[in-house]
Design an enzyme around this catalytic site. Structure first.
Site, PDB file in Angstrom:
ATOM      1  N   GLU A 198      48.967  31.912  28.683  1.00 46.64           N
ATOM      2  CA  GLU A 198      47.767  31.471  29.416  1.00 46.64           C
ATOM      3  C   GLU A 198      47.741  32.029  30.838  1.00 46.64           C
ATOM      4  OE1 GLU A 198      46.072  27.634  28.733  1.00 46.64           O
ATOM      5  OE2 GLU A 198      47.074  27.481  26.800  1.00 46.64           O
TER       6      GLU A 198
ATOM      7  N   ASP B 119      40.749  27.974  33.160  1.00 40.72           N
ATOM      8  CA  ASP B 119      40.812  27.038  34.298  1.00 40.72           C
ATOM      9  C   ASP B 119      41.087  25.617  33.813  1.00 40.72           C
ATOM     10  OD1 ASP B 119      40.253  29.038  36.101  1.00 40.72           O
ATOM     11  OD2 ASP B 119      38.135  28.517  36.345  1.00 40.72           O
TER      12      ASP B 119
ATOM     13  N   PHE C 125      75.298  20.392  31.284  1.00 35.34           N
ATOM     14  CA  PHE C 125      75.965  20.148  29.992  1.00 35.34           C
ATOM     15  C   PHE C 125      77.192  21.061  29.818  1.00 35.34           C
ATOM     16  CE2 PHE C 125      73.695  17.496  26.752  1.00 35.34           C
ATOM     17  CZ  PHE C 125      72.667  17.021  27.544  1.00 35.34           C
TER      18      PHE C 125
ATOM     19  N   GLN D 100      52.630  35.769  37.486  1.00 31.74           N
ATOM     20  CA  GLN D 100      52.197  36.816  38.427  1.00 31.74           C
ATOM     21  C   GLN D 100      50.662  36.782  38.519  1.00 31.74           C
ATOM     22  OE1 GLN D 100      54.662  37.223  36.158  1.00 31.74           O
ATOM     23  NE2 GLN D 100      56.309  37.509  37.622  1.00 31.74           N
TER      24      GLN D 100
HETATM   25  N1  CAA Z   1      35.441  31.157  36.246  1.00 28.54           N
HETATM   26  C1  CAA Z   1      34.236  31.760  36.054  1.00 28.54           C
HETATM   27  N2  CAA Z   1      34.047  33.089  36.206  1.00 28.54           N
HETATM   28  C2  CAA Z   1      35.110  33.838  36.579  1.00 28.54           C
HETATM   29  C3  CAA Z   1      36.386  33.287  36.797  1.00 28.54           C
HETATM   30  C4  CAA Z   1      36.534  31.887  36.636  1.00 28.54           C
HETATM   31  N3  CAA Z   1      37.706  31.288  36.840  1.00 28.54           N
HETATM   32  N4  CAA Z   1      37.248  34.268  37.149  1.00 28.54           N
HETATM   33  C5  CAA Z   1      36.531  35.397  37.154  1.00 28.54           C
HETATM   34  N5  CAA Z   1      35.247  35.152  36.806  1.00 28.54           N
HETATM   35  C6  CAA Z   1      34.133  36.104  36.717  1.00 28.54           C
HETATM   36  C7  CAA Z   1      33.941  36.800  38.061  1.00 28.54           C
HETATM   37  O1  CAA Z   1      33.062  36.050  38.900  1.00 28.54           O
HETATM   38  C8  CAA Z   1      33.325  38.113  37.650  1.00 28.54           C
HETATM   39  O2  CAA Z   1      31.945  37.919  37.364  1.00 28.54           O
HETATM   40  P1  CAA Z   1      30.832  39.055  37.694  1.00 28.54           P
HETATM   41  O3  CAA Z   1      31.213  40.253  36.865  1.00 28.54           O
HETATM   42  O4  CAA Z   1      29.559  38.424  37.279  1.00 28.54           O
HETATM   43  O5  CAA Z   1      30.960  39.311  39.157  1.00 28.54           O
HETATM   44  C9  CAA Z   1      34.016  38.416  36.333  1.00 28.54           C
HETATM   45  O6  CAA Z   1      34.475  37.163  35.820  1.00 28.54           O
HETATM   46  C10 CAA Z   1      35.200  39.364  36.482  1.00 28.54           C
HETATM   47  O7  CAA Z   1      36.124  38.750  37.372  1.00 28.54           O
HETATM   48  P2  CAA Z   1      37.358  39.542  38.018  1.00 28.54           P
HETATM   49  O8  CAA Z   1      36.839  40.808  38.647  1.00 28.54           O
HETATM   50  O9  CAA Z   1      38.119  38.610  38.884  1.00 28.54           O
HETATM   51  O10 CAA Z   1      38.188  39.941  36.714  1.00 28.54           O
HETATM   52  P3  CAA Z   1      39.526  40.780  36.556  1.00 28.54           P
HETATM   53  O11 CAA Z   1      39.310  41.788  35.517  1.00 28.54           O
HETATM   54  O12 CAA Z   1      40.016  41.245  37.905  1.00 28.54           O
HETATM   55  O13 CAA Z   1      40.559  39.725  35.919  1.00 28.54           O
HETATM   56  C11 CAA Z   1      42.153  37.927  35.839  1.00 28.54           C
HETATM   57  C12 CAA Z   1      40.866  38.527  36.463  1.00 28.54           C
HETATM   58  C13 CAA Z   1      42.338  36.642  36.611  1.00 28.54           C
HETATM   59  C14 CAA Z   1      43.368  38.820  36.023  1.00 28.54           C
HETATM   60  C15 CAA Z   1      41.928  37.642  34.335  1.00 28.54           C
HETATM   61  O14 CAA Z   1      41.841  38.839  33.605  1.00 28.54           O
HETATM   62  C16 CAA Z   1      43.007  36.748  33.763  1.00 28.54           C
HETATM   63  O15 CAA Z   1      42.978  35.540  33.899  1.00 28.54           O
HETATM   64  N6  CAA Z   1      44.021  37.363  33.074  1.00 28.54           N
HETATM   65  C17 CAA Z   1      45.007  36.597  32.333  1.00 28.54           C
HETATM   66  C18 CAA Z   1      44.509  36.353  30.949  1.00 28.54           C
HETATM   67  C19 CAA Z   1      45.189  35.206  30.278  1.00 28.54           C
HETATM   68  O16 CAA Z   1      45.448  34.172  30.867  1.00 28.54           O
HETATM   69  N7  CAA Z   1      45.473  35.392  28.998  1.00 28.54           N
HETATM   70  C20 CAA Z   1      46.093  34.410  28.225  1.00 28.54           C
HETATM   71  C21 CAA Z   1      45.388  34.234  26.905  1.00 28.54           C
HETATM   72  S1  CAA Z   1      45.739  32.776  26.009  1.00 28.54           S
HETATM   73  C22 CAA Z   1      47.370  32.841  25.571  1.00 28.54           C
HETATM   74  O17 CAA Z   1      48.201  33.016  26.397  1.00 28.54           O
HETATM   75  C23 CAA Z   1      47.796  32.717  24.161  1.00 28.54           C
HETATM   76  C24 CAA Z   1      47.760  31.374  23.557  1.00 28.54           C
HETATM   77  O18 CAA Z   1      47.293  31.260  22.439  1.00 28.54           O
HETATM   78  C25 CAA Z   1      48.364  30.171  24.203  1.00 28.54           C
END
Ligand code: CAA
Length: 392
Positions: free
Chosen positions: A342, A218, A317, A346
């Site tokens: 990140e 976030d 260009f 989608q």
């Molecule tokens: N803040 C706090 N807690 C959160 C949250 C948030 N923004 N989002 C979810 N949660 C909590 C939920 O409340 C839930 O808690 P409980 O189990 O206690 O109820 C728990 O986390 C699970 O939440 P979801 O059911 O929503 O989770 P999900 O499995 O459906 O996944 C998702 C949600 C948004 C798809 C997540 O998996 C996600 O963001 N995926 C993308 C991952 C990502 O961005 N990866 C990039 C890595 S970094 C990179 O790219 C490389 C680099 O080095 C630059």
């Protein structure tokens, strides 16, 4: 310093240590770190402003810098006071670089599906598994990684753990050959019976890792969005200068209406993206409730703008834009990853939609205005029924 070196490091695909040194001398690594831990006490907005300016000259350098914020946010947001005091000052003073290890071969968008595990061995953790696409890996000294510490738990399955370069059983593997952001390494990390002391688990107790990772994202996604704004602005700058110099049909091509329309649309999109990114960054700094949605909106909007604007800049260009001798195609290559890492765009759309639906309760008063087949509760229905009653 950055712009004159950008093409060289893109070509050789090597980490630009001289640029890291310049960023360090300018004191920039402390921008997002609180003063009590040796930083400048700025927040996400300050981080975004620096990332935007760096990315305007080179998208790779933008991420080379921003990824240190991504790596340190788990410590800042989820670590104990002792962990913050131990690691953040070195990062703020540019003495040590940090990376973030969440993704795995089979856990990209599905971040909760990580398989790397850390077992509790009394006085230490034993980590086994592999991380994929770790940006800054190899260059970094510290790694905030996420591993399964309780396979039986649904919501407390994962913990953040700090791993340091030189920890027994921790190795950097293959370095990827990339389309863009070529000056910053993206590597595989391997953990084979990697022993780390017990106090390296992030926070006061195990099991908070998924939340820490989500809170980190976030706060970090506005930084990717700022990288996108910088890339888009940088491409627009170059396209504007080029179109005023390039003469066809006896006139500079910037005098043609179709070119002017493209430049104007690009400028409007960049400015709209910039304002959304700053709004999301300010919301992070204020600890606002709707940060998750706003950060995802900023990330998806700004990075889609960056892809569109950098592609249009290559178009302006013409044939020269397609050639590596010219600086513009690199912007398009660097921009592509911002729509992917990140969290793919989608995933951002899914996050925004989930939050919209969650917030729908706030809009209950609008139900009266929406005709539903089994509930004749609209104003028109009421008026009809009142008229019928009056007529009866
Ligand atoms: N803040 C706090 N807690 C959160 C949250 C948030 N923004 N989002 C979810 N949660 C909590 C939920 O409340 C839930 O808690 P409980 O189990 O206690 O109820 C728990 O986390 C699970 O939440 P979801 O059911 O929503 O989770 P999900 O499995 O459906 O996944 C998702 C949600 C948004 C798809 C997540 O998996 C996600 O963001 N995926 C993308 C991952 C990502 O961005 N990866 C990039 C890595 S970094 C990179 O790219 C490389 C680099 O080095 C630059």
């Amino acid at each position: 310093m950055v712009r004159p070196k950008a093409a060289h490091y893109d070509r050789v695909q090597e980490y630009p240590w001289e640029i890291r040194d310049a960023l360090h001398e300018a004191g920039l690594f402390g921008v997002w770190i609180p003063k009590e831990y040796g930083g400048h006490g700025g927040g996400v907005l300050d981080l975004c402003l620096v990332v935007e300016e760096l990315s305007r000259a080179c998208g790779g350098v933008g991420v080379l810098f921003a990824v240190n914020a991504l790596g340190s946010f788990p410590i800042l947001l989820g670590g104990t006071d002792e962990q913050r005091a131990k690691y953040l000052p070195d990062i703020a003073h540019g003495k040590r670089l940090i990376a973030f290890g969440l993704s795995e071969r089979n856990a990209g968008s599905d971040a909760g599906g990580v398989a790397t595990n850390a077992s509790d061995e009394g006085d230490h953790w034993l980590i086994n598994g592999d991380k994929k696409w770790t940006t800054n890996g190899g260059a970094a000294d510290i790694y905030s990684i996420f591993a399964v510490t309780d396979p039986t738990s649904r919501s407390r399955r994962i913990s953040g753990i700090i791993v340091e370069k030189g920890d027994e059983g921790f190795e950097i593997g293959r370095s990827e050959d990339k389309m863009g952001i070529r000056c910053v390494p993206v590597v595989e990390c391997h953990f084979r019976d990697c022993r780390v002391p017990k106090d390296r688990i992030l926070g006061a107790r195990a099991g908070m890792g998924f939340k820490h990772a989500m809170m980190t994202l976030d706060n970090a996604r506005p930084g990717v969005a700022a990288q996108a704004v910088g890339l888009a602005q940088g491409a627009l700058d170059l396209a504007t200068v080029y179109t005023t110099q390039r003469v066809q049909f006896g006139k500079s091509i910037s005098s043609f209406q179709m070119v002017q329309a493209m430049l104007a649309d690009m400028a409007a999109q960049v400015e709209a993206a910039r304002q959304l990114v700053y709004a999301a960054a300010r919301a992070c700094d204020a600890g606002a409730k709707n940060v998750t949605k706003l950060a995802a909106c900023a990330k998806l909007f700004a990075t889609d703008v960056a892809m569109k604007v950098t592609t249009d800049a290559v178009q302006l260009f013409g044939g020269y834009g397609y050639m590596r001798d010219y600086p513009i195609e690199k912007y398009m290559r660097d921009a592509k990853i911002t729509q992917i890492y990140e969290g793919t765009n989608q995933v951002q759309r899914m996050v925004v939609a989930r939050n919209l639906v969650k917030e729908a309760g706030r809009l209950d008063h609008l139900k009266a205005f929406i005709p539903l087949p089994d509930h004749p509760n609209t104003i028109a229905d009421q008026e009809r029924s009142e008229a019928a009653t009056a007529g009866a």
